[in-house]
Scaffold this motif. Structure first.
Motif, short mmCIF file in Angstrom:
data_model
loop_
_atom_site.label_atom_id
_atom_site.label_comp_id
_atom_site.label_asym_id
_atom_site.label_seq_id
_atom_site.Cartn_x
_atom_site.Cartn_y
_atom_site.Cartn_z
N GLN A 251 -4.28 -5.32 -12.17
CA GLN A 251 -4.26 -4.25 -10.99
C GLN A 251 -4.75 -3.08 -11.52
O GLN A 251 -4.90 -1.86 -10.92
CB GLN A 251 -2.66 -3.87 -10.65
CG GLN A 251 -2.35 -5.18 -9.51
CD GLN A 251 -0.83 -4.86 -9.34
OE1 GLN A 251 -0.17 -3.72 -9.91
NE2 GLN A 251 -0.19 -5.54 -8.56
N GLY A 252 -5.21 -3.02 -12.80
CA GLY A 252 -5.72 -1.89 -13.64
C GLY A 252 -4.69 -0.72 -13.89
O GLY A 252 -5.43 0.24 -14.22
N ILE A 253 -3.56 -1.20 -14.06
CA ILE A 253 -2.64 -0.04 -14.45
C ILE A 253 -2.55 0.05 -15.79
O ILE A 253 -2.34 1.19 -16.42
CB ILE A 253 -1.13 -0.50 -13.87
CG1 ILE A 253 -1.15 -0.83 -12.41
CG2 ILE A 253 0.12 0.28 -14.65
CD1 ILE A 253 0.21 -1.37 -11.96
N ILE A 254 -2.76 -1.02 -16.63
CA ILE A 254 -2.78 -0.88 -18.07
C ILE A 254 -4.36 -1.63 -18.51
O ILE A 254 -4.95 -2.16 -17.84
CB ILE A 254 -1.73 -1.59 -18.58
CG1 ILE A 254 -1.75 -3.11 -18.55
CG2 ILE A 254 -0.26 -1.03 -18.64
CD1 ILE A 254 -0.68 -3.94 -19.07
N SER A 255 -4.68 -1.26 -19.96
CA SER A 255 -5.95 -1.91 -20.32
C SER A 255 -5.67 -3.49 -20.42
O SER A 255 -4.74 -3.97 -20.55
CB SER A 255 -6.13 -1.37 -21.53
OG SER A 255 -6.16 0.17 -21.61
N PRO A 256 -6.83 -4.12 -20.17
CA PRO A 256 -6.86 -5.41 -20.67
C PRO A 256 -6.37 -5.79 -21.98
O PRO A 256 -6.36 -5.15 -22.94
CB PRO A 256 -8.08 -5.95 -20.76
CG PRO A 256 -9.10 -4.95 -19.88
CD PRO A 256 -8.17 -3.52 -20.05
N ILE A 257 -5.33 -6.80 -21.93
CA ILE A 257 -4.48 -6.89 -23.33
C ILE A 257 -3.86 -8.53 -23.29
O ILE A 257 -3.81 -8.99 -21.96
CB ILE A 257 -3.58 -6.07 -23.63
CG1 ILE A 257 -2.66 -6.15 -24.88
CG2 ILE A 257 -2.53 -6.17 -22.38
CD1 ILE A 257 -1.80 -5.05 -25.32
N ASN A 258 -3.94 -9.16 -24.24
CA ASN A 258 -3.25 -10.38 -24.33
C ASN A 258 -1.71 -10.20 -23.88
O ASN A 258 -0.88 -9.52 -24.45
CB ASN A 258 -3.44 -10.98 -25.60
CG ASN A 258 -2.73 -12.46 -25.59
OD1 ASN A 258 -1.53 -12.60 -25.24
ND2 ASN A 258 -3.47 -13.31 -26.25
N PRO A 259 -1.26 -10.80 -22.74
CA PRO A 259 0.34 -10.85 -22.37
C PRO A 259 1.23 -11.08 -23.27
O PRO A 259 2.32 -10.36 -23.46
CB PRO A 259 0.19 -11.42 -21.10
CG PRO A 259 -0.85 -12.30 -21.17
CD PRO A 259 -1.85 -11.74 -21.72
N ALA A 260 0.89 -12.05 -23.97
CA ALA A 260 1.96 -12.65 -24.92
C ALA A 260 2.01 -11.38 -26.19
O ALA A 260 2.94 -11.38 -26.81
CB ALA A 260 1.68 -13.94 -25.49
N PHE A 261 0.69 -11.06 -26.63
CA PHE A 261 1.00 -10.00 -27.59
C PHE A 261 1.54 -8.69 -27.07
O PHE A 261 2.29 -8.22 -27.89
CB PHE A 261 -0.53 -9.53 -28.06
CG PHE A 261 -0.67 -8.24 -28.91
CD1 PHE A 261 -0.17 -8.56 -30.09
CD2 PHE A 261 -1.19 -7.24 -28.28
CE1 PHE A 261 -0.17 -7.40 -30.94
CE2 PHE A 261 -1.29 -6.02 -29.28
CZ PHE A 261 -0.94 -6.35 -30.55
N ALA A 262 1.17 -8.34 -25.79
CA ALA A 262 1.99 -7.12 -25.21
C ALA A 262 3.40 -7.23 -25.33
O ALA A 262 4.16 -6.39 -25.71
CB ALA A 262 1.46 -6.74 -23.78
N VAL A 263 4.01 -8.34 -24.70
CA VAL A 263 5.44 -8.78 -24.74
C VAL A 263 6.15 -8.65 -26.23
O VAL A 263 6.97 -7.83 -26.44
CB VAL A 263 5.68 -9.97 -24.01
CG1 VAL A 263 7.24 -10.40 -23.91
CG2 VAL A 263 5.27 -9.74 -22.38
N HIS A 264 5.34 -9.38 -27.07
CA HIS A 264 6.14 -9.11 -28.34
C HIS A 264 6.10 -8.18 -29.02
O HIS A 264 7.00 -7.62 -29.84
CB HIS A 264 5.28 -10.39 -29.31
CG HIS A 264 5.61 -11.86 -29.03
ND1 HIS A 264 6.46 -12.59 -29.85
CD2 HIS A 264 5.30 -12.65 -28.14
CE1 HIS A 264 6.99 -13.71 -29.30
NE2 HIS A 264 5.99 -14.03 -28.39
N GLY A 265 4.99 -7.44 -28.84
CA GLY A 265 4.72 -5.89 -29.10
C GLY A 265 5.93 -5.07 -28.71
O GLY A 265 6.57 -4.20 -29.36
N TYR A 266 6.04 -5.16 -27.34
CA TYR A 266 7.32 -4.33 -26.73
C TYR A 266 8.57 -4.60 -27.41
O TYR A 266 9.39 -3.90 -27.43
CB TYR A 266 6.95 -4.61 -25.21
CG TYR A 266 8.15 -4.18 -24.38
CD1 TYR A 266 8.30 -2.66 -24.30
CD2 TYR A 266 8.78 -4.83 -23.55
CE1 TYR A 266 9.11 -2.04 -23.42
CE2 TYR A 266 9.86 -4.33 -22.58
CZ TYR A 266 9.73 -2.90 -22.43
OH TYR A 266 10.81 -2.43 -21.60
N ILE A 267 8.83 -5.95 -27.50
CA ILE A 267 10.31 -6.20 -27.85
C ILE A 267 10.33 -5.87 -29.28
O ILE A 267 11.56 -5.30 -29.55
CB ILE A 267 10.50 -7.73 -27.61
CG1 ILE A 267 10.26 -8.20 -26.19
CG2 ILE A 267 11.86 -8.24 -28.26
CD1 ILE A 267 11.33 -7.51 -25.25
#
Length: 213
Positions: free
Chosen positions: A153-169
Motif C-alpha cells: 500500500q506504499g505505507i512503508i518502504s519495500p522491505i523483507n517482511p520476515a526481516f521487518a518482523v524480527h527487527g521489530y520484535i
C-alpha cells in the motif's frame, strides 16, 4: 455405602475447580518458570501453587519437561493471538505497531525465549525443543502479512517482511532490558513502546519521506 467412581487416581474432581485443572496447572507453572529457572521449579512447587496434589499434576503432565514445553508453547500462542488481534484493528499501521508494542512489553516483561531454551536445553528432548521453537517462529510469521500489506500500500518502504518482523520484535525485547542493578532503560512500557516505534518507523519510511537518501 459410598458410591465408587471410575476416576483415575490423582485426577481431581472438576466440580471443585474454579477453572479446568490442566489450565490452572499451566497458568501457575508458567508464572513459576518465568520467575525462576527450569531447574529451580519442581512439580511439588507447581502443585503447591495450584493448591492441588502432586498426583494431580502428574495426571495431566507426566514429566516436568512435558509441562515446561506446554507452558512455553501456550505462552507463545497467547502472545501471537494478542498481537494478531491488535494488528487486525481498523487503525493506521503505525498506531497498530504502537499498540502491539505496549501490549507486548507488558506481557513479555519476564519473557526471554533464548534464556528459557538455554536453561532447559539439556532437560528437554529434541522434539520438545523443536516444538517450542516452532511456536516462537509461528509468532513471527503470523505478523509478516501485515508488513507486506503495508509495503504493498506504499505505507512503508519495500522491505523483507520476515526481516521487518524480527527487527521489530528484537527492538521490543530491548524495552525490557535490565542491567546488573535491575534498572531498565525506560521508565514504563508506554515510554519504551513510543521510543522504539518512533525509531523503527523512521527506518521503515526513510525512502518514502526522503527519496534522495
Amino acid at each position: 455405602m459410598e458410591k465408587q467412581t471410575n476416576r483415575s487416581p490423582g485426577r481431581p474432581p472438576h466440580y471443585k475447580d474454579k477453572q479446568p485443572t490442566d489450565e490452572l496447572i499451566l497458568f501457575n507453572a508458567s508464572q513459576l518458570f518465568l520467575e525462576n529457572s527450569y531447574q529451580d521449579v519442581s512439580m511439588d512447587d507447581v502443585a503447591k501453587a495450584c493448591n492441588v496434589t502432586k498426583a494431580s499434576v502428574y495426571y495431566y503432565y507426566k514429566t516436568k519437561s512435558e509441562l515446561y514445553t506446554e507452558t512455553m508453547i501456550r505462552l507463545m500462542y497467547r502472545i501471537q493471538n494478542m498481537t494478531l488481534q491488535l494488528l487486525n484493528e481498523d487503525k493506521p499501521f503505525r498506531t497498530r505497531l504502537l499498540n502491539v508494542a505496549e501490549a507486548y512489553l507488558k506481557v513479555s516483561v519476564d519473557l526471554d525465549t533464548e534464556r528459557f531454551i538455554h536453561n532447559a536445553k539439556n532437560m528437554l528432548s529434541k522434539e520438545q525443543l523443536t516444538a517450542i521453537q516452532k511456536a516462537e517462529e509461528a509468532m513471527y510469521t503470523s505478523m509478516e502479512e501485515f508488513f507486506q500489506e503495508a509495503t504493498d500500500q506504499g505505507i512503508i518502504s519495500p522491505i523483507n517482511p520476515a526481516f521487518a518482523v524480527h527487527g521489530y520484535i528484537s527492538l521490543l525485547n530491548t524495552g525490557n532490558y535490565k542491567n546488573a542493578d535491575k534498572q531498565t532503560i525506560f521508565s514504563s512500557p508506554q515510554e519504551a513502546a513510543k521510543q522504539i516505534v518512533d525509531f523503527f518507523w523512521k527506518g521503515l519510511t526513510k525512502d518514502i519521506q526522503d527519496p534522495q537518501n
